[in-house]
Design a protein around this motif. Structure first.
Motif, PDB file in Angstrom:
ATOM      1  N   LEU A 159     -31.856   1.240  46.214  1.00 22.04           N
ATOM      2  CA  LEU A 159     -31.106  -0.020  46.275  1.00 22.04           C
ATOM      3  C   LEU A 159     -29.609   0.190  46.052  1.00 22.04           C
ATOM      4  O   LEU A 159     -28.958  -0.559  45.329  1.00 22.04           O
ATOM      5  CB  LEU A 159     -31.666  -1.014  45.239  1.00 22.04           C
ATOM      6  N   HIS A 160     -29.078   1.258  46.627  1.00 32.38           N
ATOM      7  CA  HIS A 160     -27.647   1.548  46.562  1.00 32.38           C
ATOM      8  C   HIS A 160     -27.162   1.820  45.138  1.00 32.38           C
ATOM      9  O   HIS A 160     -25.975   1.659  44.834  1.00 32.38           O
ATOM     10  CB  HIS A 160     -26.824   0.409  47.172  1.00 32.38           C
ATOM     11  N   ALA A 161     -28.056   2.244  44.256  1.00 32.31           N
ATOM     12  CA  ALA A 161     -27.692   2.442  42.858  1.00 32.31           C
ATOM     13  C   ALA A 161     -26.645   3.527  42.672  1.00 32.31           C
ATOM     14  O   ALA A 161     -25.859   3.483  41.722  1.00 32.31           O
ATOM     15  CB  ALA A 161     -28.940   2.781  42.036  1.00 32.31           C
ATOM     16  N   LEU A 162     -26.617   4.510  43.572  1.00 27.16           N
ATOM     17  CA  LEU A 162     -25.660   5.610  43.434  1.00 27.16           C
ATOM     18  C   LEU A 162     -24.400   5.419  44.269  1.00 27.16           C
ATOM     19  O   LEU A 162     -23.540   6.305  44.293  1.00 27.16           O
ATOM     20  CB  LEU A 162     -26.329   6.940  43.812  1.00 27.16           C
ATOM     21  N   ASP A 163     -24.275   4.299  44.921  1.00 24.84           N
ATOM     22  CA  ASP A 163     -23.090   4.069  45.761  1.00 24.84           C
ATOM     23  C   ASP A 163     -21.778   4.281  45.000  1.00 24.84           C
ATOM     24  O   ASP A 163     -20.831   4.860  45.551  1.00 24.84           O
ATOM     25  CB  ASP A 163     -23.117   2.659  46.348  1.00 24.84           C
ATOM     26  N   PRO A 164     -21.657   3.837  43.748  1.00 21.10           N
ATOM     27  CA  PRO A 164     -20.372   4.006  43.061  1.00 21.10           C
ATOM     28  C   PRO A 164     -20.100   5.425  42.589  1.00 21.10           C
ATOM     29  O   PRO A 164     -18.970   5.753  42.229  1.00 21.10           O
ATOM     30  CB  PRO A 164     -20.491   3.057  41.843  1.00 21.10           C
ATOM     31  N   VAL A 165     -21.118   6.280  42.537  1.00 17.44           N
ATOM     32  CA  VAL A 165     -20.985   7.598  41.925  1.00 17.44           C
ATOM     33  C   VAL A 165     -20.200   8.533  42.837  1.00 17.44           C
ATOM     34  O   VAL A 165     -20.505   8.676  44.025  1.00 17.44           O
ATOM     35  CB  VAL A 165     -22.374   8.200  41.612  1.00 17.44           C
ATOM     36  N   GLN A 202     -23.576  16.386  50.290  1.00 20.44           N
ATOM     37  CA  GLN A 202     -22.928  15.077  50.394  1.00 20.44           C
ATOM     38  C   GLN A 202     -23.941  14.049  50.862  1.00 20.44           C
ATOM     39  O   GLN A 202     -24.691  14.288  51.812  1.00 20.44           O
ATOM     40  CB  GLN A 202     -21.740  15.111  51.351  1.00 20.44           C
ATOM     41  N   ARG A 203     -23.956  12.931  50.161  1.00 21.09           N
ATOM     42  CA  ARG A 203     -24.920  11.875  50.452  1.00 21.09           C
ATOM     43  C   ARG A 203     -24.605  11.244  51.809  1.00 21.09           C
ATOM     44  O   ARG A 203     -23.454  10.954  52.118  1.00 21.09           O
ATOM     45  CB  ARG A 203     -24.834  10.838  49.335  1.00 21.09           C
ATOM     46  N   ARG A 204     -25.634  11.057  52.597  1.00 22.58           N
ATOM     47  CA  ARG A 204     -25.459  10.518  53.935  1.00 22.58           C
ATOM     48  C   ARG A 204     -24.847   9.119  53.880  1.00 22.58           C
ATOM     49  O   ARG A 204     -25.218   8.297  53.044  1.00 22.58           O
ATOM     50  CB  ARG A 204     -26.804  10.458  54.657  1.00 22.58           C
ATOM     51  N   ASN A 205     -23.892   8.852  54.747  1.00 21.62           N
ATOM     52  CA  ASN A 205     -23.235   7.545  54.832  1.00 21.62           C
ATOM     53  C   ASN A 205     -22.551   7.144  53.527  1.00 21.62           C
ATOM     54  O   ASN A 205     -22.519   5.972  53.147  1.00 21.62           O
ATOM     55  CB  ASN A 205     -24.246   6.456  55.233  1.00 21.62           C
ATOM     56  N   GLY A 206     -22.004   8.131  52.833  1.00 20.52           N
ATOM     57  CA  GLY A 206     -21.315   7.820  51.586  1.00 20.52           C
ATOM     58  C   GLY A 206     -20.406   8.955  51.171  1.00 20.52           C
ATOM     59  O   GLY A 206     -20.314   9.990  51.846  1.00 20.52           O
ATOM     60  N   THR A 207     -19.719   8.756  50.057  1.00 19.09           N
ATOM     61  CA  THR A 207     -18.790   9.768  49.572  1.00 19.09           C
ATOM     62  C   THR A 207     -19.338  10.530  48.376  1.00 19.09           C
ATOM     63  O   THR A 207     -18.675  11.435  47.875  1.00 19.09           O
ATOM     64  CB  THR A 207     -17.457   9.110  49.168  1.00 19.09           C
ATOM     65  N   THR A 208     -20.529  10.192  47.913  1.00 19.46           N
ATOM     66  CA  THR A 208     -21.105  10.867  46.756  1.00 19.46           C
ATOM     67  C   THR A 208     -21.408  12.324  47.080  1.00 19.46           C
ATOM     68  O   THR A 208     -22.075  12.629  48.073  1.00 19.46           O
ATOM     69  CB  THR A 208     -22.403  10.178  46.301  1.00 19.46           C
ATOM     70  N   ARG A 209     -20.934  13.221  46.229  1.00 20.15           N
ATOM     71  CA  ARG A 209     -21.232  14.641  46.371  1.00 20.15           C
ATOM     72  C   ARG A 209     -22.102  15.098  45.214  1.00 20.15           C
ATOM     73  O   ARG A 209     -21.964  14.596  44.097  1.00 20.15           O
ATOM     74  CB  ARG A 209     -19.947  15.463  46.426  1.00 20.15           C
TER      75      ARG A 209
END
Length: 237
Positions: A159-165, A202-209
């Motif tokens: 549920l997008h929990a890691l989006d901010p990380v 790197q997380r797909r469709n995001g900037t989380t590494r």
């Protein structure tokens, strides 16, 4: 080197060391001393320890001497539990809190700390623990998530929990310990096989590494082939 998401963290350095499996032998002392020397060369703002300090209960008395090697090595020093720490149910959280506190290290188990533009959050271990994320990530800070094993990060990514990380640091796999040319690691302790054994992801469709470190010590057998021991330096530029 990773891009600085804000001027507040530009030029900051994080050192990451994990999986010592320290028993106090001459070989263990040598490896720990080399690791501490390398971290001092890094001149980090923050030192993160990724769990699995030791392996067997008979080695607990050796742990203070390991942590003393890293005293004063960075303005902020933090640590999280590994599967070994959480796997010994008779060792309560207070034991680990006291051990780290005596060495001036913050022990984060489903807890976080703010520092110089960062928010470091350390999760409990997936095996024998109950990892969960904060109810909210502080605004205006760069979130760094520490989990012992990459599987924990995957399990929490709903549920997008890691989006901010911005960055996830983990170990546990030892990089596979045995890595063959053209083949790679033969085995990694992960439900995903060797797909998350080692490296920068790197997380797909995001900037989380996510960085999965090969760590320092060994487990199960005292052998490494094609898999160097390491401490990791992350610099934001």
């Amino acid at each position: 080197t990773l891009p600085a998401a804000s001027p507040a963290i530009a030029g900051r350095r994080i050192a990451f060391a994990t999986d010592f499996h320290y028993g106090g032998s001459a070989r263990d002392r040598h490896l720990a001393t080399l690791a501490a020397e390398r971290v001092r060369e890094f001149r980090p703002d923050v030192l993160c320890l990724g769990g699995d300090l030791s392996t067997d209960a008979i080695e607990l008395d050796a742990l203070p001497e390991l942590l003393e090697k890293f005293r004063g090595i960075a303005p902020l020093r933090i640590a999280i539990p590994g599967n070994w720490e959480r796997g010994k149910s008779w060792l309560k959280a207070e034991f680990w809190e006291s051990l780290y506190e005596a060495a001036g290290i913050h022990y984060l188990c489903n807890a976080g700390v703010e520092y110089e533009g960062f928010y470091f959050y350390g999760c409990d271990e997936l095996a024998n623990g109950s990892p969960h994320l904060p109810e909210r990530w502080p605004s205006g800070l760069f979130p760094v998530l520490l989990v012992h094993r990459p599987d924990t990060a995957i399990a929490l990514d709903t549920l997008h929990a890691l989006d901010p990380v911005g960055l996830i640091l983990c170990g546990h796999t030892h990089g596979g310990q045995v890595r063959l040319p053209l083949i790679g690691p033969l085995y990694a302790s992960s439900r995903y096989g060797c797909r998350l054994a080692y490296g920068l992801y790197q997380r797909r469709n995001g900037t989380t590494r996510m960085i999965v470190s090969s760590g320092i010590g060994d487990c199960s057998f005292p052998l490494r082939i094609g898999c160097r021991r390491e401490v990791v330096l992350i610099e934001f530029a």
